[in-house]
Design a protein around this motif. Structure first.
Motif, PDB file in Angstrom:
ATOM      1  N   LEU A 266       0.827  -1.212   0.000  1.00 33.62           N
ATOM      2  CA  LEU A 266       0.000   0.000   0.000  1.00 33.62           C
ATOM      3  C   LEU A 266       0.860   1.261   0.000  1.00 33.62           C
ATOM      4  CD1 LEU A 266      -2.783   1.430   0.351  1.00 33.62           C
ATOM      5  CD2 LEU A 266      -2.450   1.142   2.817  1.00 33.62           C
ATOM      6  N   TRP A 267       1.843   1.313   0.887  1.00 34.86           N
ATOM      7  CA  TRP A 267       2.658   2.519   1.002  1.00 34.86           C
ATOM      8  C   TRP A 267       3.708   2.614  -0.096  1.00 34.86           C
ATOM      9  CZ3 TRP A 267       1.501   6.705   3.530  1.00 34.86           C
ATOM     10  CH2 TRP A 267       0.550   6.610   4.552  1.00 34.86           C
ATOM     11  N   LEU A 268       4.168   1.496  -0.608  1.00 31.77           N
ATOM     12  CA  LEU A 268       5.040   1.555  -1.776  1.00 31.77           C
ATOM     13  C   LEU A 268       4.292   2.134  -2.967  1.00 31.77           C
ATOM     14  CD1 LEU A 268       7.037  -1.805  -1.627  1.00 31.77           C
ATOM     15  CD2 LEU A 268       7.877   0.509  -1.163  1.00 31.77           C
ATOM     16  N   PHE A 269       3.018   1.761  -3.095  1.00 33.78           N
ATOM     17  CA  PHE A 269       2.180   2.328  -4.154  1.00 33.78           C
ATOM     18  C   PHE A 269       2.067   3.842  -3.990  1.00 33.78           C
ATOM     19  CE2 PHE A 269      -2.058   3.577  -5.714  1.00 33.78           C
ATOM     20  CZ  PHE A 269      -1.925   3.223  -7.059  1.00 33.78           C
ATOM     21  N   ALA A 270       1.903   4.292  -2.740  1.00 34.04           N
ATOM     22  CA  ALA A 270       1.784   5.731  -2.473  1.00 34.04           C
ATOM     23  C   ALA A 270       3.073   6.467  -2.822  1.00 34.04           C
ATOM     24  CB  ALA A 270       1.432   5.964  -1.002  1.00 34.04           C
ATOM     25  N   PHE A 271       4.226   5.823  -2.647  1.00 34.73           N
ATOM     26  CA  PHE A 271       5.499   6.464  -2.984  1.00 34.73           C
ATOM     27  C   PHE A 271       5.825   6.353  -4.473  1.00 34.73           C
ATOM     28  CE2 PHE A 271       6.338   6.217   1.584  1.00 34.73           C
ATOM     29  CZ  PHE A 271       6.959   7.433   1.805  1.00 34.73           C
ATOM     30  N   TRP A 272       5.453   5.225  -5.073  1.00 32.28           N
ATOM     31  CA  TRP A 272       5.787   5.017  -6.475  1.00 32.28           C
ATOM     32  C   TRP A 272       5.033   5.977  -7.395  1.00 32.28           C
ATOM     33  CZ3 TRP A 272       9.451   2.993  -9.296  1.00 32.28           C
ATOM     34  CH2 TRP A 272      10.244   1.966  -8.791  1.00 32.28           C
ATOM     35  N   ILE A 273       3.793   6.301  -7.069  1.00 31.09           N
ATOM     36  CA  ILE A 273       2.992   7.167  -7.947  1.00 31.09           C
ATOM     37  C   ILE A 273       3.684   8.506  -8.214  1.00 31.09           C
ATOM     38  CG2 ILE A 273       0.848   8.490  -8.106  1.00 31.09           C
ATOM     39  CD1 ILE A 273      -0.610   6.201  -6.869  1.00 31.09           C
ATOM     40  N   PRO A 274       4.064   9.287  -7.201  1.00 31.85           N
ATOM     41  CA  PRO A 274       4.733  10.562  -7.498  1.00 31.85           C
ATOM     42  C   PRO A 274       6.093  10.391  -8.165  1.00 31.85           C
ATOM     43  CG  PRO A 274       4.738  10.141  -5.134  1.00 31.85           C
ATOM     44  CD  PRO A 274       3.844   9.127  -5.746  1.00 31.85           C
ATOM     45  N   VAL A 275       6.824   9.320  -7.826  1.00 36.52           N
ATOM     46  CA  VAL A 275       8.125   9.107  -8.457  1.00 36.52           C
ATOM     47  C   VAL A 275       7.965   8.848  -9.954  1.00 36.52           C
ATOM     48  CG1 VAL A 275      10.111   7.550  -8.567  1.00 36.52           C
ATOM     49  CG2 VAL A 275       9.246   8.305  -6.354  1.00 36.52           C
ATOM     50  N   LEU A 276       6.998   8.037 -10.318  1.00 33.11           N
ATOM     51  CA  LEU A 276       6.762   7.740 -11.733  1.00 33.11           C
ATOM     52  C   LEU A 276       6.261   8.962 -12.494  1.00 33.11           C
ATOM     53  CD1 LEU A 276       5.166   4.177 -11.484  1.00 33.11           C
ATOM     54  CD2 LEU A 276       7.482   4.763 -12.211  1.00 33.11           C
TER      55      LEU A 276
END
Length: 252
Positions: free
Chosen positions: A172-182
């Protein structure tokens, strides 16, 4: 007339003199002339200055690049050596006290994670954000797995929480971090909009985390107290950083 003629000759020879390709006789004659001729001396200084400006930056940049690479190499080797020593000492103490590998597995996994993170952060040139997030994703899962194995299987304490709580919350939190990075990497969003996107994902992450751990039921999501504890700070941040992002765009 003789002095004017000498000045004209010196001016013609100065480029060769500055490059160091005149004979010894001509060099001595030019140096003697520069001692008393202010005009030629000023012209010589100008030529020498421009030559230095043309050649020095390349040499300086090479030296700086070498020093930077050397410092980075020593930093990485130093961190790797310290991590190895720390893990070795922990394993020796663990074996001596517990007669086996227990908590030292966690320490070793944490040191390996930290070294990999610093190495990628220091050496990555292209798509650094994605590379760092990849290390964080894999490293965090390995560290949580090491904690689960060490506590439950090696120490005989705790429960099997990794797949029930740990992995879902991690994803869940990796998804939250990956979105802005991508979006930052491929869509070229500015940093402020990426922060806003992360804060919006963090609101969802806060609620879903509490639902996974059992602190919330679905009815609690609509309560004002739940909003204040899980979303109020993020909403304020979204408004603040959103305004900063708009101001930055208007100024451009």
């Amino acid at each position: 007339m003789e002095r004017e003629l000498a000045c004209e000759i010196v001016k013609d020879l100065l480029p060769l003199y500055v490059d160091g390709i005149v004979s010894e006789v001509s060099k001595k004659s030019i140096e003697n002339h520069l001692e008393y001729c202010t005009g030629c001396k000023e012209l010589y200084y100008n030529m020498a200055f421009h030559l230095e400006m043309e050649t020095t930056p390349t040499e300086v940049s090479d030296v700086r690049r070498f020093l930077k690479k050397t410092k980075k190499m020593y930093l990485l080797y130093g961190l790797g050596g310290l991590s190895f020593i720390a893990v070795l000492v922990c394993m020796i103490v663990d074996l001596a006290v517990n007669k086996g590998i227990t908590w030292s597995l966690i320490v070793g996994s944490a040191c390996l994670f930290a070294d990999a993170f610093i190495y990628v952060l220091s050496t990555s040139q292209k798509n650094k954000g994605c590379m760092v997030m990849a290390v964080i994703s894999v490293g965090t899962f390995c560290l949580l797995s090491a904690i689960q194995i060490a506590r439950y299987y090696l120490m005989g304490t705790g429960t099997i929480w990794l797949f029930r709580y740990g992995l879902p919350i991690l994803l869940l939190w990796l998804f939250a971090f990956w979105i802005p990075v991508l979006t930052r990497t491929f869509l070229k969003w500015n940093i402020w909009d990426c922060i806003v996107l992360f804060l919006a994902a963090a609101i969802i992450g806060n609620y879903v985390t509490r639902l996974i751990t059992g602190d919330y039921v679905w009815n609690d999501v609509l309560h004002l107290r739940g909003f204040a504890g899980n979303a109020l700070g993020e909403v304020i941040g979204i408004i603040l950083f959103g305004m900063i992002g708009r101001i930055k765009k208007w100024r451009k």
